[in-house]
Design an enzyme around this catalytic site. Structure first.
Site, PDB file in Angstrom:
ATOM      1  N   ASP A  47       0.883  -1.086   0.089  1.00 33.22           N
ATOM      2  CA  ASP A  47      -0.094   0.235   0.269  1.00 33.22           C
ATOM      3  C   ASP A  47       1.005   0.699   0.034  1.00 33.22           C
ATOM      4  OD1 ASP A  47      -1.448  -1.438   0.050  1.00 33.22           O
ATOM      5  OD2 ASP A  47      -2.907  -1.233   2.045  1.00 33.22           O
ATOM      6  N   SER A 103      -6.558   4.563   4.984  1.00 32.37           N
ATOM      7  CA  SER A 103      -5.725   4.287   5.293  1.00 32.37           C
ATOM      8  C   SER A 103      -5.295   4.551   6.508  1.00 32.37           C
ATOM      9  CB  SER A 103      -3.563   4.952   4.943  1.00 32.37           C
ATOM     10  OG  SER A 103      -2.862   4.318   6.060  1.00 32.37           O
TER      11      SER A 103
END
Length: 579
Positions: free
Chosen positions: A91, A478
């Site tokens: 990510d 996130s």
């Protein structure tokens, strides 16, 4: 007496006997002999060690070394280890780029590949070695799906970076990008942060998604308590790997399958731990997905209830002061579990160590004077770390992060963007200002496809010191994001969800207390004249994912017939407001 390799089944209760036992399996044994097996090994349980090792990211770059320790533990306990590798999409590297579309999709690919490797060779048990965010729930999803003996072993957190005397994490570099664009941080300052925040192996250091899910799986019981806590470069990490290897052989011999540990009670315990630790909103989607794979009736409302019951007792980033390595030094997941057990927030459940959850918690050793973990009598935050809310804009729900702010109600004009990039550029050039409600749509599971995280946008806002804003998206956030942000808005824009109907300037009200996101327009009238947006074209795995993925409210799983979304009757707008 040990039978020879041509006799009828020597292991009538072992899956691997279907591959290794009897005269008809001579060809299979010939391949296995070439790979290193000897006569005595055919009597042993065959244990798959599935690794997400890769040199592309610090989260996973050390996992090949950890596999050696797991292998040694399997052998010592009387098993025979066989290794497989699967993928990781990191990510942090892909954040803010088209590559981020691959991140959530990789969760399904990892789960599928684990299933195929283990089922294709009829192995008796499996240890899944994981690192970056999506590999962790993916491993649990695969175990839940197959329901064989298995466990998840997390590679561990990275240690803090240091700038001067300040300890930092990757969170700071994303915020530094915003400060740089605002002119408050020069090129040299940005490079100094960039060069310091990731000092070596390990996953992102705060209570972001990786560490959140590592804790959740430990409390769920599918990871050995204590194993996931040890940082990646700690000298004791190898011993934990060997312990995992021994434990999996014990579970195979005991006949304990994964769904013994993945139950409604253990999932609820995990959700409570996420809330109490101030963890990532991504856990809602991941726990729901694990439940769907296990066939357990557990969804977003169960996660919301866990947050009602469990205030935040860990002072961890992104909303707090400390990192996962500090939590480890303070007493780790055992200490958090002990606090939850003593306060009656969780129930006792079995774990893969063979001991119950409360037995594991009883061994907690609290560091004298530690400041990371408080108590439920004096929480860091009086409410849980997130909430599930509904309303005009999100009839099937959205997940709002509650850590890092004290806002209960926000109202402002919509600033609408049809991609993350457009929103990021608007923040960077000053188009978005205080009081706005930023809406980023067509970034949901189907719309992306892939449901990107919006850390780049939230961090840019923080770096530019724009605090009085809200952000809604059918994408994700996130675990490092914080602020007044709500993601997973469902139904998503790409399937005609109400978020697709909002226009610039519409007044949006987000009411945490009443669990609503509403807009001041008649959406039915607007829908009558609505021209659907043409979603971005997709090919290959992205097209397959778009065709099969379920709503975020159902965990964004790709299995057939996932459980329906949980939508409480109380989410309907009161009649007085309909007039």
């Amino acid at each position: 007496m040990t039978q020879d390799s041509t006799s009828e089944p020597r292991k009538p209760n072992a899956r691997s006997a279907s591959v290794t036992a009897g005269p008809n399996r001579a060809a299979a044994r010939s391949y296995l002999r070439a790979a290193g097996m000897q006569d005595a090994d055919f009597d042993k349980p065959m244990i798959g060690i599935v690794n997400t090792w890769s040199t592309v990211t610090p989260c996973n770059m050390h996992l090949d070394r950890l596999a050696k320790d797991v292998r040694a533990g399997v052998i010592a306990a009387g098993g025979y280890p066989v290794d497989f590798n699967t993928i990781v999409v990191t990510d942090g590297i892909s954040m803010g780029t088209p590559g981020m579309k691959a991140s959530l999709i990789s969760r399904e690919v990892v789960a599928d590949s684990i299933e195929l490797a283990i089922e294709g060779h009829q192995l008796d048990g499996v240890v899944c070695i994981v690192g970056c965010d999506k590999t962790i729930p993916a491993a649990a999803m695969a175990l839940a799906r197959m329901d064989i003996p298995g466990l998840v072993y997390y590679g561990g957190t990275i240690l803090p970076g240091v700038i001067g005397t300040k300890e930092v994490s990757v969170q700071e570099v994303f915020e530094a990008i915003g400060a740089h664009s605002a002119g408050t941080l020069d090129d040299a300052g940005l490079k100094a942060v960039e060069s310091a925040v990731c000092p070596g192996a390990g996953a992102c250091g705060g209570q972001f998604t990786a560490n959140t899910m590592a804790m959740a799986l430990s409390v769920m019981g599918i990871s050995p308590m204590g194993a996931n806590d040890v940082p990646a470069v700690d000298p004791n990490k190898g011993a934990e790997g060997e312990r995992c290897g021994r434990i999996i052989v014990e579970r195979v011999l005991a006949g304990d399958n994964a769904r013994k540990y993945i139950t409604k009670a253990s999932l609820k315990n995990a959700a409570v731990a996420v809330s109490a630790s101030g963890g990532s909103t991504n856990a809602v989607m991941h726990l729901t997905a694990i439940a769907a794979e296990a066939g357990v009736d557990f969804g977003v409302e169960d996660c919301h209830q866990a947050c009602i019951e469990a205030p935040v007792i860990c002072d961890l980033k992104p909303g707090g002061r400390f990192l996962a390595s500090h939590l480890f030094a303070a007493g780790g997941t055992r200490l958090v579990t002990q606090r939850m057990a003593e306060a009656g927030k969780i129930v006792d459940t079995p774990t893969v160590t063979g001991r119950s959850l409360f037995e594991e918690a009883a061994d907690a050793e609290e560091a004298p004077g530690q400041l990371v973990v408080t108590s439920f009598d004096a929480p860091v935050m009086a409410r849980g770390s997130y909430a599930v809310i509904y309303g005009d804009v999100a009839p099937e729900g959205a997940v709002i992060k509650l850590t890092g702010h004290k806002v209960d109600v926000f109202e402002g004009p919509a600033c609408v963007f049809d991609s993350e990039e457009d929103a990021f550029h608007a923040v960077q050039d000053g188009t978005v200002g205080e009081g706005d409600v930023i809406i980023i749509r067509y970034e949901g599971p189907k719309g992306g496809p892939g449901m990107r995280e919006m850390l780049q946008v939230t961090a840019a806002l923080k770096g530019r010191k724009i605090d009085n804003v809200a952000l809604l998206t059918d994408g994700r956030f996130s675990g490092a994001s914080y602020g007044f942000v709500a993601g997973h808005v469902s139904p998503e824009a790409a399937v005609g969800g109400p978020i697709a109907l909002i226009r610039d300037g519409d007044r949006i009200t987000i009411d945490v207390t009443n669990r609503r996101i509403d807009v001041n327009v008649d959406l039915a009238t607007r829908r009558a004249g609505f021209t659907p947006h043409v979603v971005r074209p997709a090919r290959g795995v992205f097209a397959k994912y778009r065709a099969s993925v379920a709503s975020a409210a159902q965990g964004a799983v790709t299995i057939p017939n996932p459980p329906p979304a949980q939508i409480p009757a109380s989410s309907k707008k009161p009649a007085a407001q309909d007039a």
